[in-house]
Design a protein around this motif. Structure first.
Motif, PDB file in Angstrom:
ATOM      1  N   LEU A 159       0.826  -1.213   0.000  1.00 40.16           N
ATOM      2  CA  LEU A 159       0.000   0.000   0.000  1.00 40.16           C
ATOM      3  C   LEU A 159       0.862   1.265   0.000  1.00 40.16           C
ATOM      4  N   PHE A 160       2.067   1.139   0.541  1.00 41.17           N
ATOM      5  CA  PHE A 160       3.000   2.268   0.497  1.00 41.17           C
ATOM      6  C   PHE A 160       4.417   1.735   0.585  1.00 41.17           C
ATOM      7  N   LEU A 161       5.309   2.376  -0.165  1.00 37.11           N
ATOM      8  CA  LEU A 161       6.729   2.014  -0.143  1.00 37.11           C
ATOM      9  C   LEU A 161       7.509   3.294  -0.438  1.00 37.11           C
ATOM     10  N   ASP A 162       8.488   3.608   0.409  1.00 36.08           N
ATOM     11  CA  ASP A 162       9.237   4.845   0.150  1.00 36.08           C
ATOM     12  C   ASP A 162      10.200   4.627  -1.022  1.00 36.08           C
ATOM     13  N   GLU A 163      10.725   5.730  -1.552  1.00 36.99           N
ATOM     14  CA  GLU A 163      11.569   5.669  -2.759  1.00 36.99           C
ATOM     15  C   GLU A 163      12.834   4.840  -2.536  1.00 36.99           C
ATOM     16  N   ASP A 164      13.323   4.825  -1.305  1.00 35.80           N
ATOM     17  CA  ASP A 164      14.566   4.112  -1.014  1.00 35.80           C
ATOM     18  C   ASP A 164      14.334   2.673  -0.547  1.00 35.80           C
ATOM     19  N   GLN A 167      12.914   1.560   2.175  1.00 33.03           N
ATOM     20  CA  GLN A 167      13.332   1.411   3.567  1.00 33.03           C
ATOM     21  C   GLN A 167      12.163   1.105   4.504  1.00 33.03           C
ATOM     22  N   TYR A 168      10.953   1.475   4.114  1.00 30.81           N
ATOM     23  CA  TYR A 168       9.789   1.147   4.941  1.00 30.81           C
ATOM     24  C   TYR A 168       8.576   0.941   4.041  1.00 30.81           C
ATOM     25  N   ALA A 169       7.656   0.131   4.524  1.00 32.45           N
ATOM     26  CA  ALA A 169       6.526  -0.267   3.685  1.00 32.45           C
ATOM     27  C   ALA A 169       5.282  -0.493   4.536  1.00 32.45           C
ATOM     28  N   LEU A 170       4.146  -0.283   3.899  1.00 34.82           N
ATOM     29  CA  LEU A 170       2.841  -0.574   4.501  1.00 34.82           C
ATOM     30  C   LEU A 170       2.209  -1.679   3.653  1.00 34.82           C
ATOM     31  N   ILE A 171       1.900  -2.804   4.289  1.00 34.91           N
ATOM     32  CA  ILE A 171       1.372  -3.963   3.573  1.00 34.91           C
ATOM     33  C   ILE A 171      -0.028  -4.276   4.077  1.00 34.91           C
ATOM     34  N   GLY A 172      -0.949  -4.502   3.147  1.00 36.24           N
ATOM     35  CA  GLY A 172      -2.305  -4.857   3.549  1.00 36.24           C
ATOM     36  C   GLY A 172      -2.868  -5.904   2.626  1.00 36.24           C
ATOM     37  N   GLU A 173      -4.179  -6.098   2.727  1.00 36.23           N
ATOM     38  CA  GLU A 173      -4.873  -7.008   1.815  1.00 36.23           C
ATOM     39  C   GLU A 173      -6.326  -6.578   1.753  1.00 36.23           C
ATOM     40  N   PRO A 174      -7.068  -7.045   0.739  1.00 33.76           N
ATOM     41  CA  PRO A 174      -8.354  -6.419   0.409  1.00 33.76           C
ATOM     42  C   PRO A 174      -9.435  -6.504   1.492  1.00 33.76           C
ATOM     43  N   THR A 175      -9.366  -7.466   2.396  1.00 35.04           N
ATOM     44  CA  THR A 175     -10.422  -7.531   3.424  1.00 35.04           C
ATOM     45  C   THR A 175     -10.185  -6.531   4.559  1.00 35.04           C
ATOM     46  N   VAL A 212       0.493   5.154   9.571  1.00 37.17           N
ATOM     47  CA  VAL A 212      -0.761   4.901  10.301  1.00 37.17           C
ATOM     48  C   VAL A 212      -1.889   5.732   9.692  1.00 37.17           C
ATOM     49  N   GLU A 213      -1.576   7.001   9.396  1.00 31.70           N
ATOM     50  CA  GLU A 213      -2.574   7.893   8.804  1.00 31.70           C
ATOM     51  C   GLU A 213      -3.001   7.395   7.421  1.00 31.70           C
ATOM     52  N   LYS A 214      -2.026   6.929   6.637  1.00 34.49           N
ATOM     53  CA  LYS A 214      -2.307   6.397   5.294  1.00 34.49           C
ATOM     54  C   LYS A 214      -3.263   5.202   5.389  1.00 34.49           C
ATOM     55  N   ALA A 215      -2.971   4.292   6.327  1.00 32.00           N
ATOM     56  CA  ALA A 215      -3.835   3.114   6.495  1.00 32.00           C
ATOM     57  C   ALA A 215      -5.225   3.526   6.957  1.00 32.00           C
ATOM     58  N   ASN A 216      -5.275   4.513   7.820  1.00 34.34           N
ATOM     59  CA  ASN A 216      -6.549   5.035   8.309  1.00 34.34           C
ATOM     60  C   ASN A 216      -7.379   5.579   7.143  1.00 34.34           C
ATOM     61  N   GLU A 217      -6.720   6.308   6.249  1.00 28.22           N
ATOM     62  CA  GLU A 217      -7.406   6.861   5.063  1.00 28.22           C
ATOM     63  C   GLU A 217      -7.913   5.753   4.153  1.00 28.22           C
ATOM     64  N   GLU A 218      -7.218   4.606   4.172  1.00 34.92           N
ATOM     65  CA  GLU A 218      -7.627   3.482   3.323  1.00 34.92           C
ATOM     66  C   GLU A 218      -8.749   2.658   3.970  1.00 34.92           C
ATOM     67  N   GLY A 219      -9.223   3.116   5.120  1.00 34.30           N
ATOM     68  CA  GLY A 219     -10.368   2.442   5.727  1.00 34.30           C
ATOM     69  C   GLY A 219     -10.022   1.370   6.741  1.00 34.30           C
ATOM     70  N   TYR A 220      -8.773   1.321   7.185  1.00 34.22           N
ATOM     71  CA  TYR A 220      -8.374   0.358   8.212  1.00 34.22           C
ATOM     72  C   TYR A 220      -8.776   0.852   9.597  1.00 34.22           C
ATOM     73  N   ASP A 221      -9.180  -0.070  10.453  1.00 35.44           N
ATOM     74  CA  ASP A 221      -9.494   0.249  11.847  1.00 35.44           C
ATOM     75  C   ASP A 221      -8.197   0.221  12.644  1.00 35.44           C
ATOM     76  N   MET A 222      -7.604   1.383  12.837  1.00 38.29           N
ATOM     77  CA  MET A 222      -6.265   1.443  13.420  1.00 38.29           C
ATOM     78  C   MET A 222      -6.217   1.154  14.916  1.00 38.29           C
ATOM     79  N   SER A 223      -7.377   0.968  15.538  1.00 40.03           N
ATOM     80  CA  SER A 223      -7.366   0.583  16.960  1.00 40.03           C
ATOM     81  C   SER A 223      -6.803  -0.827  17.135  1.00 40.03           C
ATOM     82  N   LYS A 224      -6.763  -1.600  16.037  1.00 35.29           N
ATOM     83  CA  LYS A 224      -6.263  -2.982  16.118  1.00 35.29           C
ATOM     84  C   LYS A 224      -4.743  -3.067  16.002  1.00 35.29           C
TER      85      LYS A 224
END
Length: 185
Positions: free
Chosen positions: A104-109, A111-119, A141-153
């Motif tokens: 879902l997100f990967l920096d140009e270098d 060095q860090y990534a956000l991984i998810g799946e459709p459910t 965290v904010e990016k995942a929140n915008e994508e509809g993830y429940d970040m309390s988990k």
């Protein structure tokens, strides 16, 4: 929000993505050991273009691990949507279990990534180092929140400054929880 299609990174260079990633945070599965720490993933590109996946975690000093393979869901797409396939060891015949791995997100270098799946039941924040800068962490965290993830988990994974080396420590066969977490059971 949750029925909106997830935004996935395009044009990921798999070669650059290979190597070791540390799990900074994730949505824990109830099968995952509660005190699992130093959780990490190591990706190795095979000659046929698929990726060897090694997931490891330490629990009370014991190493639990499971190996599998990853491959592009659609070889003709430039979207970073992978399928991850593990073979479940305790069962005969060996049953392949397949899960989704979407970058879902990967920096140009790389060095860090956000991984998810459709459910949106599973989410991972990965980093090349054992610690991720707070500002970057909060952006993911904010990016995942915008994508509809429940970040309390979201649960931070304990990482020590000196991660354990590969084969040290007694073996632990609890690797099965990786599978169950992928299956969402």
């Amino acid at each position: 929000m949750a029925n909106k299609e997830l935004q996935v990174v395009k044009g990921v260079d798999l070669k650059r993505y290979m190597g070791r990633w540390y799990e900074i945070a994730s949505f824990p599965s109830r099968f995952q050991p509660k005190n699992g720490e130093n959780t990490r993933a190591t990706y190795t590109l095979r000659d046929d273009g698929t990726v060897n996946v090694l997931n490891e975690t330490w629990n009370d000093g014991k190493r639990g691990y499971i190996e599998g393979s990853a491959y592009k869901a659609d070889p003709n797409s430039d979207e970073a949507k992978l399928k991850v396939k593990f073979y479940v060891p305790p069962f005969l015949p060996i049953i392949p279990v397949v899960g989704d791995y979407w970058v879902l997100f990967l920096d140009e270098d790389y060095q860090y990534a956000l991984i998810g799946e459709p459910t949106r039941k599973y989410l991972w924040i990965l980093c090349r180092q054992t610690h991720l800068d707070d500002e970057i962490y909060n952006q993911l965290v904010e990016k995942a929140n915008e994508e509809g993830y429940d970040m309390s988990k979201l649960h931070k994974t304990p990482q020590s400054d000196t991660p354990p080396e590969g084969e040290e420590g007694p073996k632990d066969t609890k690797g099965i929880w990786w599978i169950k977490s992928l299956l969402g059971k």
